[in-house]
Each structure stands twice: as structure tokens, then as C-alpha cells.
Design a protein around this motif. Structure first.
Motif, short mmCIF file in Angstrom:
data_model
loop_
_atom_site.label_atom_id
_atom_site.label_comp_id
_atom_site.label_asym_id
_atom_site.label_seq_id
_atom_site.Cartn_x
_atom_site.Cartn_y
_atom_site.Cartn_z
N ARG A 240 0.84 -1.20 0.00
CA ARG A 240 0.00 0.00 0.00
C ARG A 240 0.88 1.25 0.00
O ARG A 240 0.62 2.20 -0.75
N GLN A 241 1.92 1.23 0.82
CA GLN A 241 2.82 2.38 0.86
C GLN A 241 3.53 2.57 -0.48
O GLN A 241 3.69 3.70 -0.96
N LEU A 242 3.94 1.46 -1.10
CA LEU A 242 4.63 1.56 -2.39
C LEU A 242 3.70 2.13 -3.46
O LEU A 242 4.11 2.96 -4.28
N ARG A 243 2.46 1.68 -3.47
CA ARG A 243 1.52 2.16 -4.48
C ARG A 243 1.23 3.65 -4.28
O ARG A 243 1.12 4.40 -5.25
N ILE A 244 1.07 4.05 -3.04
CA ILE A 244 0.82 5.47 -2.76
C ILE A 244 2.04 6.30 -3.10
O ILE A 244 1.93 7.37 -3.72
N PHE A 245 3.23 5.81 -2.72
CA PHE A 245 4.45 6.55 -3.06
C PHE A 245 4.59 6.69 -4.58
O PHE A 245 4.92 7.77 -5.08
N GLU A 246 4.35 5.61 -5.33
CA GLU A 246 4.50 5.65 -6.78
C GLU A 246 3.57 6.69 -7.39
O GLU A 246 3.94 7.42 -8.31
N ALA A 247 2.34 6.78 -6.87
CA ALA A 247 1.38 7.76 -7.40
C ALA A 247 1.83 9.19 -7.11
O ALA A 247 1.75 10.07 -7.98
N LEU B 227 3.89 14.08 -8.72
CA LEU B 227 4.56 15.12 -7.94
C LEU B 227 3.51 16.03 -7.30
O LEU B 227 3.62 17.27 -7.31
N SER B 228 2.50 15.38 -6.75
CA SER B 228 1.40 16.10 -6.11
C SER B 228 0.67 15.15 -5.17
O SER B 228 0.23 14.07 -5.61
N PHE B 229 0.53 15.53 -3.90
CA PHE B 229 -0.23 14.71 -2.97
C PHE B 229 -1.71 14.74 -3.32
O PHE B 229 -2.41 13.73 -3.20
N THR B 230 -2.17 15.90 -3.77
CA THR B 230 -3.59 16.05 -4.10
C THR B 230 -3.99 15.18 -5.28
O THR B 230 -4.98 14.44 -5.23
N ARG B 231 -3.19 15.23 -6.37
CA ARG B 231 -3.51 14.44 -7.55
C ARG B 231 -3.37 12.95 -7.29
O ARG B 231 -4.12 12.14 -7.81
N ALA B 232 -2.38 12.58 -6.48
CA ALA B 232 -2.22 11.17 -6.13
C ALA B 232 -3.43 10.68 -5.35
O ALA B 232 -3.93 9.57 -5.56
N ALA B 233 -3.92 11.51 -4.41
CA ALA B 233 -5.09 11.14 -3.62
C ALA B 233 -6.31 10.94 -4.52
O ALA B 233 -7.08 9.99 -4.36
N LEU C 97 -6.00 7.69 -6.49
CA LEU C 97 -6.16 6.48 -5.68
C LEU C 97 -7.48 6.43 -4.91
O LEU C 97 -7.73 5.49 -4.16
N HIS C 98 -8.30 7.49 -5.07
CA HIS C 98 -9.58 7.60 -4.37
C HIS C 98 -9.36 7.56 -2.85
O HIS C 98 -10.05 6.86 -2.11
N LEU C 99 -8.36 8.33 -2.40
CA LEU C 99 -8.05 8.45 -0.98
C LEU C 99 -8.12 9.92 -0.59
O LEU C 99 -8.14 10.80 -1.44
N THR C 100 -8.12 10.17 0.71
CA THR C 100 -8.03 11.56 1.17
C THR C 100 -6.56 11.97 1.17
O THR C 100 -5.65 11.14 1.29
N GLN C 101 -6.33 13.28 1.05
CA GLN C 101 -4.94 13.76 1.06
C GLN C 101 -4.24 13.46 2.39
O GLN C 101 -3.07 13.06 2.39
N PRO C 102 -4.92 13.63 3.54
CA PRO C 102 -4.26 13.27 4.81
C PRO C 102 -3.84 11.80 4.86
O PRO C 102 -2.78 11.47 5.42
N ALA C 103 -4.65 10.91 4.27
CA ALA C 103 -4.29 9.48 4.27
C ALA C 103 -3.04 9.24 3.45
O ALA C 103 -2.16 8.45 3.82
N VAL C 104 -2.93 9.95 2.31
CA VAL C 104 -1.74 9.82 1.47
C VAL C 104 -0.52 10.35 2.21
O VAL C 104 0.55 9.72 2.25
N SER C 105 -0.65 11.53 2.82
CA SER C 105 0.47 12.14 3.55
C SER C 105 0.93 11.25 4.70
O SER C 105 2.14 11.09 4.94
N MET C 106 -0.01 10.61 5.39
CA MET C 106 0.34 9.75 6.51
C MET C 106 1.16 8.54 6.04
O MET C 106 2.15 8.17 6.66
#
Length: 304
Positions: A6-13, A18-24, A27-36
Motif C-alpha cells: 500500500r505504501q509503495l503504491r501510494i508513493f508511486e502515485a 509530484l502532487s499529494f492532491t492528484r495522487a489522492a 487512488l480515491h483516498l483523502t490527502q491526509p491518508a496519502v500524507s500519513m
């Protein structure tokens, strides 16, 4: 290191966008979940993976190394999934296709017929210009790509699907409509509506006129083939477009093809993928399907 997939997939996105918002969003996640998850991954590695400069984020040296490993690991896992799916003889799967925007005039017809034959297949279709397709090839993020001229700087396996003629179009009321054997040099006097930079159609048009020792003196940039067709109908200028985009307008006599010497420009459509890429059973089936069915599915206008 105790790193989760899960961490690898989130990191890759995050690394890809190069954006936490676009990655979230991706991946259909919240930005705080991605940052965590990124913070937890940095805690495991003991090194920062991203750095912020102004409002932008960049990969650190450790981030670049993690990106290389994460892509390799995720690609290996995806390949393993494909192998096991094939061993089970599955008639389902996820097909990821990227096509040139002009090809979108006929690819949906092919996909519709393919999906009727294989109803268990899930399809993702990305329609973009040549630059976007080259990026997809470079990142190896799609199964198959349908586009014009294969890239020179990326190793691909490609096969010709069919010809892709580019023709000069005008409104039926244009003074050149109905004339025969119009000299190509005459077109220099006209305003041309052209695609945006990065478009394969635009590159082919510019290359063609340069090879003929000519240039277009007056141009107006449009973001799509549809915009060009509408502009030509409205009398803004002439256009050079793929014959595959014109079936409806020619049938309804909203546009006409000009009889110009040296035209049409004959290009080809190709189906391709990265060299060495292992295609899934579904992707191989679609690859073979489009080669066999493309001439049956398409109804092209005939050139006089």
C-alpha cells in the motif's frame, strides 16, 4: 525494511504526479491518508523522500531511488498476476489502452465489438495527443497504444493497422471547392486551422509543407479535430485532417475535400507497446482483434 505494498503504491502515485492532491484523487483516498502513508514510509527508510520548494514538491535523491524500486516491484507483481490469470484461463481482465485523439473516431467502435466478444473485460481508454502518448510509453503505464508514427527515442514493438490519409477540407461554398488539381502552392494564400503543439497531425502537416519547400503563412491554432471542423464550417479557414474524422460532415455535406495536387498525405496507424513488455492474455487478444477487425468495423468515406 517493513514496507507495505500500500505504501509503495501510494508513493508511486505521488512520485508520478509530484502532487499529494492528484495522487489522492487517482487512488480515491483523502490527502491526509496519502500524507500519513508517505510519512510512515519515510520513517521506515529514515530518509526524506520528497522536498518542497515553494508550492511544488520534488523527489529527493532517496526518493528517486525509492521510485526506481517501487516501479520495479509493482511491475513484477503485475506480471505475476498476469501469469497466474493466464494459468487459470481467465476470460476477464483489465485492458488499458491509450490512443491519439484522432484515433478516438474509430477506436470506440473496435472496443465495443471487442467487449461484446469478451464481456468480462474492463477497459480503460485514455485519449490524448502525441506528447501524452510518448509519456505513457516512456512510463510504461498502458498495455497498448494506437497512434501514428512510432517514436524514435523509445524502443517499441509496432505493427501497421491501416492507412491514415490527411486531406484538405473546406466549406462547400469556398471558391476552391469543386476545382480540380489545385496546385499545393495555392494553399499558401489561405488561412489554415491547425492542431496544438504536440499533436501528431500538426507535426505531419508541418513536415509535409517543409518537405515541399512551402509554408503556411497564416494559421489559427485549435485544440481538437472537432474544433477545426467547426471552424472550417464557419469559414475561419481551411483544415488538414485525417479522413477518419470526417464521415459525418462529408455525408451531411457540411464539408468538402479539396482536390489538391500532392494530397492526401498518406500516414499509417500503428498498434504498439514497449519492447520487452509482457502483454496479458486480454491485451494480446485485443492486439490480434484490432489487426483482424479494423477494416470490417470502419466505414471510411472514399476519395475521388
Amino acid at each position: 525494511m517493513n514496507i507495505t505494498l500500500r505504501q509503495l503504491r501510494i508513493f508511486e502515485a505521488v512520485a508520478r504526479h509530484l502532487s499529494f492532491t492528484r495522487a489522492a484523487e487517482d487512488l480515491h483516498l483523502t490527502q491526509p491518508a496519502v500524507s500519513m502513508q508517505i510519512k510512515q514510509l519515510e520513517g521506515v527508510t529514515g530518509l526524506p523522500l520528497f522536498e518542497q520548494v515553494g508550492k511544488r514538491i520534488f523527489l529527493t535523491e532517496a526518493g528517486h531511488e525509492m521510485e526506481r524500486y517501487s516501479r520495479s516491484i509493482l511491475a513484477t507483481l503485475e506480471e505475476a498476476k498476469l501469469v497466474f490469470d493466464e494459468l487459470r484461463g481467465l476470460k476477464r481482465g483489465h485492458l488499458k489502452i491509450a490512443v491519439a485523439s484522432t484515433a478516438n473516431y474509430f477506436v470506440p467502435q473496435l472496443l465495443a465489438k471487442f467487449c461484446r466478444r469478451f464481456p468480462g473485460v474492463k477497459v480503460s481508454l485514455d485519449v490524448t495527443n502525441r506528447e501524452g502518448l510518448l509519456e505513457a510509453l516512456g512510463d510504461n503505464t498502458t498495455d497498448l497504444i494506437i497512434m501514428g508514427k512510432p517514436p524514435g527515442r523509445i524502443e517499441v514493438e509496432s505493427e501497421v493497422l491501416m492507412e491514415n490519409p490527411l486531406v484538405a477540407i473546406a466549406p462547400p461554398t469556398h471558391p476552391l471547392a469543386g476545382e480540380k488539381a489545385i496546385p499545393l502552392s495555392r494553399l499558401q494564400e489561405e488561412t489554415f486551422l491547425i492542431r496544438e503543439k504536440g499533436s501528431g497531425t500538426r507535426s505531419a502537416t508541418e513536415r509535409f509543407f517543409i518537405d515541399q519547400g512551402l509554408s503556411l503563412s497564416s494559421t489559427m491554432e485549435m485544440s481538437s479535430s472537432e474544433a477545426i471542423k467547426q471552424g472550417v464550417q464557419a469559414g475561419l479557414g481551411l483544415g488538414l485532417l485525417s479522413l477518419h474524422t470526417l464521415e459525418m460532415e462529408l455525408t451531411l455535406k457540411r464539408l468538402t475535400i479539396l482536390d489538391v495536387q500532392e494530397l492526401p498525405i498518406i500516414r499509417n496507424w500503428y498498434v504498439m507497446h514497449r519492447s520487452g513488455k509482457r502483454l496479458s492474455a486480454v491485451a494480446r487478444s485485443f492486439h490480434d482483434f484490432v489487426k483482424d477487425e479494423v477494416s470490417e468495423v470502419l466505414n471510411l468515406p472514399t476519395l475521388a
